[in-house]
Design an enzyme around this catalytic site. Sequence first.
Site, PDB file in Angstrom:
ATOM      1  N   LEU A 221       3.729   6.720  -2.203  1.00  0.00           N
ATOM      2  CA  LEU A 221       5.136   6.919  -2.567  1.00  0.00           C
ATOM      3  C   LEU A 221       5.361   6.980  -4.070  1.00  0.00           C
ATOM      4  CD1 LEU A 221       6.852   4.900   0.252  1.00  0.00           C
ATOM      5  CD2 LEU A 221       7.184   7.315  -0.260  1.00  0.00           C
TER       6      LEU A 221
ATOM      7  N   THR B  57       7.883   0.558   3.287  1.00  0.00           N
ATOM      8  CA  THR B  57       8.181   1.937   2.903  1.00  0.00           C
ATOM      9  C   THR B  57       9.514   2.026   2.170  1.00  0.00           C
ATOM     10  OG1 THR B  57       6.870   3.030   4.614  1.00  0.00           O
ATOM     11  CG2 THR B  57       8.781   4.225   3.816  1.00  0.00           C
TER      12      THR B  57
ATOM     13  N   PHE C  79       0.812  -1.222   0.000  1.00  0.00           N
ATOM     14  CA  PHE C  79       0.000   0.000   0.000  1.00  0.00           C
ATOM     15  C   PHE C  79       0.845   1.272   0.000  1.00  0.00           C
ATOM     16  CE2 PHE C  79       0.878   0.017   4.499  1.00  0.00           C
ATOM     17  CZ  PHE C  79       0.628   1.309   4.964  1.00  0.00           C
ATOM     18  N   LYS C  80       2.124   1.156   0.368  1.00  0.00           N
ATOM     19  CA  LYS C  80       2.981   2.343   0.374  1.00  0.00           C
ATOM     20  C   LYS C  80       3.102   2.946  -1.034  1.00  0.00           C
ATOM     21  CE  LYS C  80       3.677   1.415   4.699  1.00  0.00           C
ATOM     22  NZ  LYS C  80       4.894   1.182   5.412  1.00  0.00           N
ATOM     23  N   ASP C  81       2.903   2.124  -2.069  1.00  0.00           N
ATOM     24  CA  ASP C  81       2.959   2.635  -3.448  1.00  0.00           C
ATOM     25  C   ASP C  81       1.889   3.698  -3.702  1.00  0.00           C
ATOM     26  OD1 ASP C  81       5.060   0.970  -4.389  1.00  0.00           O
ATOM     27  OD2 ASP C  81       3.661  -0.687  -4.655  1.00  0.00           O
TER      28      ASP C  81
END
Length: 494
Positions: free
Chosen positions: A116, A146, A111-113
């Site tokens: 980010l 992350t 989900f960091k995509d």
Amino acid sequence: MTLVYQSTRDAKNTVSASQAILQGLATDGGLFTPLTYPKVDLDFETLKNASYQEVAKLILSAFLDDFTEEELDYCIEQAYDSKFDDERIAPLVKLDGQYNLELFHGSTIAFKDMALSILPHFITTAAKKHGLENKIVILTATSGDTGKAAMAGFADVVGTEIIVFYPKDGVSKVQELQMTTQTGANTHVVAIDGNFDDAQTNVKHMFNDPALRQRLAEHKMQFSSANSMNIGRLVPQIVYYIYAYAQLVKTGQIAAGDEVNFTVPTGNFGNILAAYYAKQIGLPVGKLICASNENNVLTDFFRTQVYDKKRSFKVTSSPSMDILVSSNLERLIFHLLGNDAEKTADLMQALNQLGQYELTDFDQEILELFAAEYATEAETSAEIKRVYDASHYIEDPHTAVASAVYQKYLRETGDQRPTVIASTASPYKFPRVAVQAVTGASDLTDFEALVKLQELSGVSLPTAVDGLETAPVLHKTQAKADQMQAAVENYLGL
């Protein structure tokens, strides 16, 4: 009027959105946080037919209101493109009794995509906007996801360097290889002999060191962060909660205005805080269910209003949640205290010096929005199996923590409101855990488990892990936690 972002620890430290994104972390150690919320027209009869990019434009233009329309269009176009393997960007999947919001279709399958992929464009756009000539040094601690997502976003971005620290024995093999095989002349990775909290504490210390800041300035450099401590990481996460609700309206699962619960696997508290901000701008949220693994410091906090990090740190099968100091909770504390920076600073000082604090005289209405529970390792494994048996769908261990916690919440409350589970990673990041939970096989290597997982799930091997086994390891640096600053100085030639 331009939205004001203030440090949670100093009422005099106020900046615009673009300045907050550039700084990452306030120089007083606090986190830049909105004092008021923008007015956003959440017309779900219109939004149900909007693309992810269109919903992003609506939300980002409201919160990042000193960026021009053209600047935001550029950032959104660069971020939410073919890097995602599903044109919906964040598809919502209906399972037996719940909806899973799949946040793992980006280039690193976590989900960091979602944030980010856009943060590098925010930072370079903000630097240009402010005529900044300094090199931006992204300094980040990661509990697993992350780091890779940030490096993928910043790799070879002109005018930036990125240095990532991760706990050597605290991430999955796939997560580690994703980081250590990352290309890009400006990317650096260090495995530390410690846990995520050690990494995060030392990163914060470097941000707050005036002497180090001065030396960076002399070399025309400055720090910024890719952690959710950076408001530029947090605001894009609001988007997918709005988008998920719109999809429920579109498919007739709910009517516009109906309340929906969100269950979020929670480590550093950023993802669930984004859901809280979505509620503040008008999303009809019933409960925000904070799901923890056996590092259940947040569960205890919501039950007792005492935050106590003085406990054993547990390495679990959901490593991105193996955290005892949830940085983003500071923003919620700030809001619970009526945006009182002085009181917030006192509590954070108590946490630093005494290892705990107790919240008193707070906004009860905010706290009542949250429910909290945790899942044991056995419960997490059993939930992966239960969901597979019920829906032929394999959850990663973080999503399974949230799913298991939701089942507990349902049994305890009988709350029948539709509930969305934030599905934060692909099971392909944790193949051994997923395969063992479904089949009982515990003797497979990570790469044998990848093959078995494809067989079980019927989901193709994502590009993010295809070929990972044979990719050259480019980053081999290891350091003790107290040597992190020396590593940074070495990389930057200070």
